[in-house]
Design an enzyme around this catalytic site. Structure first.
Site, PDB file in Angstrom:
ATOM      1  N   ASP A  52       0.844  -1.198   0.000  1.00  0.00           N
ATOM      2  CA  ASP A  52       0.000   0.000   0.000  1.00  0.00           C
ATOM      3  C   ASP A  52       0.877   1.244   0.000  1.00  0.00           C
ATOM      4  O   ASP A  52       1.382   1.649   1.045  1.00  0.00           O
ATOM      5  CB  ASP A  52      -0.917  -0.022   1.221  1.00  0.00           C
ATOM      6  N   GLU A 133      31.777   9.187   3.427  1.00  0.00           N
ATOM      7  CA  GLU A 133      32.459   9.215   4.714  1.00  0.00           C
ATOM      8  C   GLU A 133      31.443   9.587   5.799  1.00  0.00           C
ATOM      9  O   GLU A 133      31.452  10.706   6.324  1.00  0.00           O
ATOM     10  CB  GLU A 133      33.609  10.224   4.689  1.00  0.00           C
ATOM     11  N   GLU A 135      29.539  10.014   9.305  1.00  0.00           N
ATOM     12  CA  GLU A 135      29.853  10.158  10.725  1.00  0.00           C
ATOM     13  C   GLU A 135      28.580   9.940  11.545  1.00  0.00           C
ATOM     14  O   GLU A 135      27.473  10.178  11.057  1.00  0.00           O
ATOM     15  CB  GLU A 135      30.442  11.533  11.013  1.00  0.00           C
ATOM     16  N   GLU A 190      36.062  10.285  15.748  1.00  0.00           N
ATOM     17  CA  GLU A 190      36.088  11.593  15.095  1.00  0.00           C
ATOM     18  C   GLU A 190      36.426  12.693  16.101  1.00  0.00           C
ATOM     19  O   GLU A 190      36.760  12.424  17.251  1.00  0.00           O
ATOM     20  CB  GLU A 190      34.737  11.877  14.400  1.00  0.00           C
ATOM     21  N   GLU A 197      33.521   7.604  12.755  1.00  0.00           N
ATOM     22  CA  GLU A 197      33.438   7.550  11.299  1.00  0.00           C
ATOM     23  C   GLU A 197      33.948   6.194  10.824  1.00  0.00           C
ATOM     24  O   GLU A 197      34.953   5.678  11.333  1.00  0.00           O
ATOM     25  CB  GLU A 197      34.270   8.667  10.658  1.00  0.00           C
ATOM     26  N   HIS A 246      30.846  13.399   3.921  1.00  0.00           N
ATOM     27  CA  HIS A 246      31.566  13.868   2.741  1.00  0.00           C
ATOM     28  C   HIS A 246      31.391  12.865   1.610  1.00  0.00           C
ATOM     29  O   HIS A 246      31.485  11.650   1.819  1.00  0.00           O
ATOM     30  CB  HIS A 246      33.052  14.049   3.045  1.00  0.00           C
ATOM     31  N   ARG A 317      40.503  22.625   3.730  1.00  0.00           N
ATOM     32  CA  ARG A 317      39.246  21.945   3.990  1.00  0.00           C
ATOM     33  C   ARG A 317      38.115  22.890   4.373  1.00  0.00           C
ATOM     34  O   ARG A 317      37.073  22.444   4.839  1.00  0.00           O
ATOM     35  CB  ARG A 317      39.440  20.903   5.109  1.00  0.00           C
ATOM     36  N   GLU A 334      35.529  15.985  -3.786  1.00  0.00           N
ATOM     37  CA  GLU A 334      34.906  15.757  -2.483  1.00  0.00           C
ATOM     38  C   GLU A 334      33.947  16.900  -2.159  1.00  0.00           C
ATOM     39  O   GLU A 334      34.367  18.048  -2.009  1.00  0.00           O
ATOM     40  CB  GLU A 334      35.967  15.652  -1.391  1.00  0.00           C
ATOM     41  N   ARG A 336      31.720  18.462   0.610  1.00  0.00           N
ATOM     42  CA  ARG A 336      31.842  18.349   2.058  1.00  0.00           C
ATOM     43  C   ARG A 336      30.589  18.787   2.833  1.00  0.00           C
ATOM     44  O   ARG A 336      30.538  18.669   4.047  1.00  0.00           O
ATOM     45  CB  ARG A 336      33.037  19.174   2.529  1.00  0.00           C
TER      46      ARG A 336
END
Length: 445
Positions: A52, A133, A135, A190, A197, A246, A317, A334, A336
């Protein structure tokens, strides 16, 4: 191995499977399943299992509720836990959703991602790969099995026991994932207390999203056995880093990794640059999909390593997009900003669509920003063409609603239902009186 109807039936008999979870994902990213006894396995494998759809948020109205679950044979696996008192094992199949006419349902996130992948193939690419990645936090349970706000440890980045008290839990998660076919590459504590992670090897987009959903299920199940609650909520605790996911993206064609060019100074191909250009141009529009909770925007603030600014770099970063140093077939982009509350199938749909549009329209990215953007003034950021990501779910939804490229990547059904659901969520949050407000204003005014 390559699973077929016959080999699945044989494996189920050999492993004493008694129940099968026919799993799928709703628009909000929550895992749903129809559990059937082993007697119904052949019927399910023959694409005859209905459910359903009107009972699933954002799927269909009650007058058009019947839907088919179409199992993907390649996702067959048997979980390592047994049903009550050893009465047999549980297996699962991840399913696509089809209408009664056996047409792919436009509200099925997994089928929608396949639609965007077909566009990718029409442009001459063979695969779109993701290495996530994710976490998560671990909180203690009380004597009644309810979640507390007590973190399970006070460890930090890459800490070992005794500071990292979840080491045994995390190791058990890894072992169970490996038994289920994950190729684990890293597992560590982490930055924040209670935060962890686990990373695994990249795979094609559909399989990678299937892995993410399986990963969440295993993490929560194993944590429970350790009297812990695992949460993928982006920012469960004030004052410490939130949880991201990430996404390492790469695009392949018949010659290999389309992002790699050994002849350029930085090893990035023009295709990669255009892909980055698309990701940057449409970042504000796809943020609602990649950061879909009110709480997501408590993570996207300066000072906690989460990206706030729309820029790219190969050296730091702080921007939205980073280019890891590896080249050759490991060349990747990547992103982030994505957090683990996102529906992975929808997040991959919009990220791929944005990148493909960048390639299609030859969108050149601005110059890379190789300094710490967090230390730049607003005037310095604007001078370099660096703009902010949306600061709230409401702002992100406004950006989504006005961008045809990202709306098309979702399809009309998913876009309308996602926006409606999340608008209700935001206004429900807006009406709340929080503890912060009481602490700040109750005695002051």
């Amino acid at each position: 191995m390559t699973w077929t109807k016959e080999t699945i039936m044989k494996d189920a008999a050999e492993k004493n499977v008694r129940y099968i979870r026919l799993m799928f994902t709703d628009i909000t990213g929550r895992i749903k399943n129809v559990e059937v006894p082993i007697s119904q396995l052949e019927k399910a494998l023959n694409n005859q299992m209905m459910f359903d759809g009107s009972s699933i948020e954002g799927f269909v109205r009650i007058e058009e509720s019947d839907m088919y679950l179409i199992p993907d044979y390649s996702t067959w696996l048997t979980f390592n836990w047994e049903e009550r008192q050893g009465k047999g094992r549980i297996a699962r199949l991840i399913c696509d959703v089809e209408t009664p006419d056996h047409v792919a349902f436009s509200g099925d996130p997994r089928s929608n991602l396949k639609r965007i992948l077909r566009k990718m193939e029409d442009m001459g690419f063979t695969s779109f790969n993701l290495g996530p990645e994710p976490e998560f936090f671990l909180f203690k349970l009380d004597e009644n099995g309810k979640t507390t706000m007590n973190l399970n440890d006070e460890g930090g980045y890459f800490d070992l026991a005794p500071n990292d008290l979840a080491e045994n839990c995390r190791r058990e998660i890894v072992l169970e994932l490996e038994d289920l076919g994950f190729e684990i590459e890293a597992s560590h504590h982490e930055v924040a207390s209670g935060q962890h992670e686990i990373d695994w090897k990249y795979s094609d987009a559909i399989r990678a999203c299937d892995y993410i959903q399986t990963f969440k299920l295993i993490v929560k199940s194993v944590a429970r056995r350790h009297n812990l609650h695992a949460t993928f909520m982006p920012k469960p605790v004030f004052g410490i880093a939130g949880s991201g996911m990430h996404c390492n993206l790469s695009l392949f064609n018949g010659d290999g990794n389309a992002f790699y060019d050994p002849e350029t100074e930085d090893g990035l191909s023009q295709t990669a640059k255009y892909f980055i250009g698309g990701l940057l141009k449409y970042a504000r529009a796809y943020t609602a999909i990649c950061n879909p909770l009110v709480n997501s925007y408590k993570r996207l603030v300066p000072g906690y390593e989460a990206p706030v600014y729309i820029a790219w770099s190969g050296q730091n970063r702080s921007p939205l997009i980073r280019i890891p140093a590896a080249r050759g077939n490991s060349t990747r982009v990547e992103v982030r900003s994505v957090d683990p509350s996102a529906n992975p199938y929808l997040a991959l749909s919009v990220l791929l669509a944005a990148g493909l549009k960048g390639i299609e329209d030859k969108i050149e990215p601005p110059l890379a920003v190789d300094r710490n953007i967090y230390t730049m003034t607003r005037e310095e950021r604007l001078a370099e063409g660096v703009h902010d990501l949306p600061g709230s779910l409401r702002e992100a939804l406004k950006e989504l609603k006005k961008e045809p490229v990202i709306l098309d990547a979702l399809g009309e059904h998913i876009a309308q239902n996602f926006i409606a659901e999340k608008t209700i969520e935001y206004f429900s949050y807006q009406k709340q009186v929080t503890q912060w407000e009481l602490d700040k204003y109750l005695n002051l005014y």
